[in-house]
Every structure is written in C-alpha cells, then in structure tokens.
Design a protein around this motif. Sequence first.
Motif, PDB file in Angstrom:
ATOM      1  N   SER A  74       0.785  -1.240  -0.222  1.00 30.55           N
ATOM      2  CA  SER A  74      -0.101   0.083   0.075  1.00 30.55           C
ATOM      3  C   SER A  74       0.615   1.218   0.054  1.00 30.55           C
ATOM      4  N   THR A 101      -3.569  -1.375  -3.036  1.00 29.96           N
ATOM      5  CA  THR A 101      -4.124  -0.136  -3.255  1.00 29.96           C
ATOM      6  C   THR A 101      -2.964   0.993  -2.772  1.00 29.96           C
ATOM      7  N   LEU A 102      -3.587   2.190  -2.726  1.00 29.41           N
ATOM      8  CA  LEU A 102      -2.623   3.460  -2.349  1.00 29.41           C
ATOM      9  C   LEU A 102      -2.826   3.475  -0.703  1.00 29.41           C
ATOM     10  N   PHE A 103      -4.034   3.534  -0.296  1.00 27.94           N
ATOM     11  CA  PHE A 103      -4.501   3.963   0.768  1.00 27.94           C
ATOM     12  C   PHE A 103      -5.148   2.688   1.765  1.00 27.94           C
ATOM     13  N   TYR A 120     -10.775   7.206   4.269  1.00 27.08           N
ATOM     14  CA  TYR A 120     -10.379   6.012   3.730  1.00 27.08           C
ATOM     15  C   TYR A 120     -11.474   4.715   4.107  1.00 27.08           C
ATOM     16  N   TYR A 125     -16.859   4.696  -0.261  1.00 26.87           N
ATOM     17  CA  TYR A 125     -16.138   4.683  -1.690  1.00 26.87           C
ATOM     18  C   TYR A 125     -17.148   4.481  -2.594  1.00 26.87           C
ATOM     19  N   ARG A 129     -13.928   5.277  -7.426  1.00 27.37           N
ATOM     20  CA  ARG A 129     -12.693   5.696  -6.754  1.00 27.37           C
ATOM     21  C   ARG A 129     -11.924   4.619  -6.495  1.00 27.37           C
ATOM     22  N   ASP A 132     -10.006   3.814  -9.530  1.00 29.94           N
ATOM     23  CA  ASP A 132      -8.696   4.752 -10.060  1.00 29.94           C
ATOM     24  C   ASP A 132      -7.735   4.716  -8.782  1.00 29.94           C
ATOM     25  N   GLU A 133      -7.962   4.533  -7.723  1.00 28.90           N
ATOM     26  CA  GLU A 133      -6.975   4.312  -6.724  1.00 28.90           C
ATOM     27  C   GLU A 133      -6.181   3.371  -7.034  1.00 28.90           C
TER      28      GLU A 133
END
Length: 274
Positions: A74, A101-103, A120, A125, A129, A132-133
């Motif tokens: 992450s 994921t990023l978050f 988050y 969400y 979204r 895109d993440e």
Amino acid sequence: MPLLNWVVSHRRMSIGLGGLLIALHFPAAGQDEAVWKGKPCAVVLTYDDALNVHLDNVVPILDSLGFKGTFYISGFFPSFRQRVRDWVSAAGEGHELGNHTLFHPCDGTVPGRDWVRPEYDLSLYTVGRIADEIAMANTLLEALDGKHTRTFAYPCGEMRAGDSSYVDEIRKEFPGARGVGERLEQIDSVNLYDVGAYMVNGQSGEELIRLVREARGKHAMLVFLFHGVGGEHSLDVSLADHRQLLLFLRQNEKDVWVAPMREVVEYVRERSRQ
Ligand SMILES: [Zn+2]
C-alpha cells in the motif's frame, strides 16, 4: 486421451527411484500429481502491508534460499514511503510487488475498525474511486519495478466499495487477486479473483508445515498470508517459525513449487488454455 493426462500417466511410469525417495517425505501421490509445473503442489508466500520487517527479516532469508515472494504494497504506508529504494532492490531480486491499493481502504462500519480513517472508509467509496486508486497504485509500482503485470490483494479481504462489488474492475487490471478465504485451491477450480489464503498469526513452524503436507496430499495450491514476521504487526509469526517453514520448503523443493503469485496465476491461465 487428453495430452496432459498422457503426459502425467507416462511421467508416473518413469518416476522410479525418485518416486520412492519422495515417498519418504510425503504419502504416496495419486492422480494429477505433477500439475503444478511438474510438481505435486504449489506454495505462494505473500506478505501484506509493506512492513519494515519484510525488508529486514523476510527478503534476506528468501534470497538466501532462492525463493521469490509476493509483497502486497500500500503506497501510503510510511514503511513503504521511507524505504522506496529498498523495495526497488527487493523487486530487483525477483520478488513481486503486488498491488494492495494506495490507502488501504477498509469498511469502517465493521466492529473493531476504529482505526479506519473516515477519508479511507471503503463503505463510503464508489467503485470508480477504488478503481482509480488501484490504477494509480499500479502506476507507482510499475515505476519501481518496470513490470506491466502484477497481482492484487483486497485490503481487509473486502470486495465491495460502498454497496457494489469492485471485482470487475480488478478483472480489467490484473491476471489474478488474492482473497482471505482459508482454503487450498485446485488448479482446475481456483477462482483467480478470489484465491484462498491462510492468514498466519502465531502458528508454529510445525503447524505451517502441516498445511504444506496437506497441500501435497491434495495436489493443491497453498497461499500463506503473512503480516508481521518477527514483530511490527498484531498479526505475527516468530522468526524461528517462519524460518522453519522456509527450510522445510527448501528441503522438499522437488515436491513443492514455490513461486510468486503472479507466476502461479499465469501458469494456471496458461494451463487452462491447453
Ligand atoms: Zn493489508
């Protein structure tokens, strides 16, 4: 006779003394004994959340034994952001940097999820979204390892953003994804977008090895899901128990195909096309 069955049956006829030696380690194998790249079972070692201990404790022993693991990253975690060069080095050794994921959004409405920050909270969400993440996490990881494909692991094992499944978005971006259901997988029935995995938390080396033996007996794929290895996470395994598992895998590598998730998933896909 289908080509694969022909190969398997003729292969069994020619095993000879090798088969006898294998039997010393494991019970006798039955049909389809060599479906995992010529071996009776596959083991995937996965490590979640980009922890420091993965770089400090896990990568060195995997490298020393010649194993490649999958590290689900992450991008927002400090232990990733502060050690980007070390993660690049790990990728250079052949380990997979998987997308987590990023978050690391999880459903904040689940009891005990006080740690989920409102921004988050996966229950808030949209599918767009999270898609895109995840796409941006792929861009980040590709910048580090140059790889165009990798696998995905669902944060908290959750597959819904708001009230909608986002699995179809994962299908577009990845050859496969790891879930958290505790089960062994068969090569002809595994759902590549919800691959089962055994969460490791406090098991002994012997208990982990027992799962490998079971996978061998069932000609299955076994995925281990580690977080802490020698600390840094509430879900943890000791260094000694982790090492005991890896040494067993090394001693039994004639029977166990150890590979990153990406490689195993691509193998399953390739085989299904034959
Ligand atoms: Zn995670």
